[in-house]
Write a protein that holds these residues in place. Structure first.
Motif, PDB file in Angstrom:
ATOM      1  N   ASP A 153     -16.929  26.906  36.319  1.00 39.36           N
ATOM      2  CA  ASP A 153     -15.745  27.613  35.805  1.00 39.36           C
ATOM      3  C   ASP A 153     -15.322  28.783  36.688  1.00 39.36           C
ATOM      4  OD1 ASP A 153     -15.375  25.920  33.694  1.00 39.36           O
ATOM      5  OD2 ASP A 153     -16.125  27.303  32.162  1.00 39.36           O
ATOM      6  N   ASN A 154     -16.245  29.649  37.064  1.00 44.04           N
ATOM      7  CA  ASN A 154     -15.890  30.816  37.883  1.00 44.04           C
ATOM      8  C   ASN A 154     -15.299  30.395  39.227  1.00 44.04           C
ATOM      9  OD1 ASN A 154     -16.698  32.638  35.925  1.00 44.04           O
ATOM     10  ND2 ASN A 154     -18.763  32.830  36.759  1.00 44.04           N
ATOM     11  N   TYR A 155     -15.934  29.412  39.853  1.00 41.23           N
ATOM     12  CA  TYR A 155     -15.418  28.936  41.140  1.00 41.23           C
ATOM     13  C   TYR A 155     -14.038  28.324  40.962  1.00 41.23           C
ATOM     14  CZ  TYR A 155     -14.711  26.236  45.344  1.00 41.23           C
ATOM     15  OH  TYR A 155     -14.155  25.711  46.476  1.00 41.23           O
ATOM     16  N   GLN A 157     -11.801  28.936  38.731  1.00 45.46           N
ATOM     17  CA  GLN A 157     -10.808  29.991  38.479  1.00 45.46           C
ATOM     18  C   GLN A 157     -10.372  30.635  39.795  1.00 45.46           C
ATOM     19  OE1 GLN A 157     -12.661  32.618  35.634  1.00 45.46           O
ATOM     20  NE2 GLN A 157     -12.391  31.173  33.951  1.00 45.46           N
ATOM     21  N   ARG A 158     -11.333  30.934  40.666  1.00 46.87           N
ATOM     22  CA  ARG A 158     -11.002  31.487  41.989  1.00 46.87           C
ATOM     23  C   ARG A 158     -10.165  30.489  42.781  1.00 46.87           C
ATOM     24  NH1 ARG A 158     -16.480  32.389  43.516  1.00 46.87           N
ATOM     25  NH2 ARG A 158     -15.954  31.177  45.328  1.00 46.87           N
ATOM     26  N   SER A 205      -8.215  28.127  41.630  1.00 44.06           N
ATOM     27  CA  SER A 205      -6.870  28.057  41.055  1.00 44.06           C
ATOM     28  C   SER A 205      -5.996  29.196  41.557  1.00 44.06           C
ATOM     29  CB  SER A 205      -6.929  28.100  39.521  1.00 44.06           C
ATOM     30  OG  SER A 205      -7.505  26.928  39.022  1.00 44.06           O
ATOM     31  N   ALA A 206      -6.556  30.396  41.605  1.00 43.60           N
ATOM     32  CA  ALA A 206      -5.795  31.552  42.071  1.00 43.60           C
ATOM     33  C   ALA A 206      -5.412  31.401  43.545  1.00 43.60           C
ATOM     34  CB  ALA A 206      -6.599  32.833  41.853  1.00 43.60           C
ATOM     35  N   ALA A 232      -9.256  22.135  39.681  1.00 43.33           N
ATOM     36  CA  ALA A 232      -8.587  23.425  39.500  1.00 43.33           C
ATOM     37  C   ALA A 232      -7.124  23.231  39.122  1.00 43.33           C
ATOM     38  CB  ALA A 232      -8.706  24.261  40.775  1.00 43.33           C
ATOM     39  N   ASN A 263      -6.944  21.668  35.544  1.00 42.71           N
ATOM     40  CA  ASN A 263      -7.760  22.353  34.521  1.00 42.71           C
ATOM     41  C   ASN A 263      -8.844  21.450  33.933  1.00 42.71           C
ATOM     42  OD1 ASN A 263      -6.763  24.956  34.593  1.00 42.71           O
ATOM     43  ND2 ASN A 263      -5.046  24.429  33.257  1.00 42.71           N
TER      44      ASN A 263
END
Length: 175
Positions: A5-7, A9-10, A12-13, A93, A96
């Protein structure tokens, strides 16, 4: 919560920023890359420089190598495996899709007749390339299927192998 999840999210940004940059300056959407290789002395091993990373490639002992690194065909399959995994991450990413992991195994066969100087019917090339993607996710099967399809459509190395581009030899200036 998925393991990546953390990766994701990065990722996606960063993807959103890249899309914005490419929209503002379409000429930046093409990234130029290169690789370089040479013979490293009497051992016959071939260093390969890709970006700032140096790899050693070699032949197996059956072709007078020392097995100091992967063969060039193995590097190609490794590049495909790596690109597929990265494309799964990108698509997860973008779509989702929660991921706990992705692993891709690629296999192929190299007919060696022409390589070793025997008669051959077709130019030597890696054939029978097959990949298996192991996706660990809590997403429903239809979401995973949509991600598999997106990967099939957008993986650059996969598309290069499926829809070959020209490769041109430039004359080197010897000096």
């Amino acid at each position: 919560m998925s393991a990546l999840d953390n990766y994701l999210q990065r990722k996606s940004a960063v993807l959103a920023q890249r899309r914005a940059d490419f929209t503002a300056s379409p000429e930046k959407a093409t990234v130029r890359i290169q690789a370089r290789s040479w013979v490293a002395g009497e051992a016959g091993a071939r260093p390969v420089k890709m970006g700032e990373t140096l790899f050693i490639t070699d032949s197996a002992p059956a072709l007078a190598g020392h097995g100091l690194g992967p063969t060039a065909p193995e590097m190609l399959l490794g590049a495909l495996a790596s690109c597929l995994v990265h494309t799964y991450l990108i698509q997860a990413a973008l779509l989702n899709v929660p991921l706990d992991g992705v692993e891709v195994e690629v296999q192929g066969a190299v007919p060696m007749e022409g390589v070793v100087g025997l008669p051959y019917e077709r130019p030597p090339q890696i054939e029978a390339i097959v990949y298996t993607a192991h996706v660990r996710s809590s997403a429903p099967p239809e979401t995973i299927a949509r991600m598999h399809q997106a990967v099939e459509e957008t993986c650059p190395v996969l598309n290069t192998l499926r829809f070959p581009t020209s490769v041109v030899r430039h004359e080197a200036k010897e000096g």
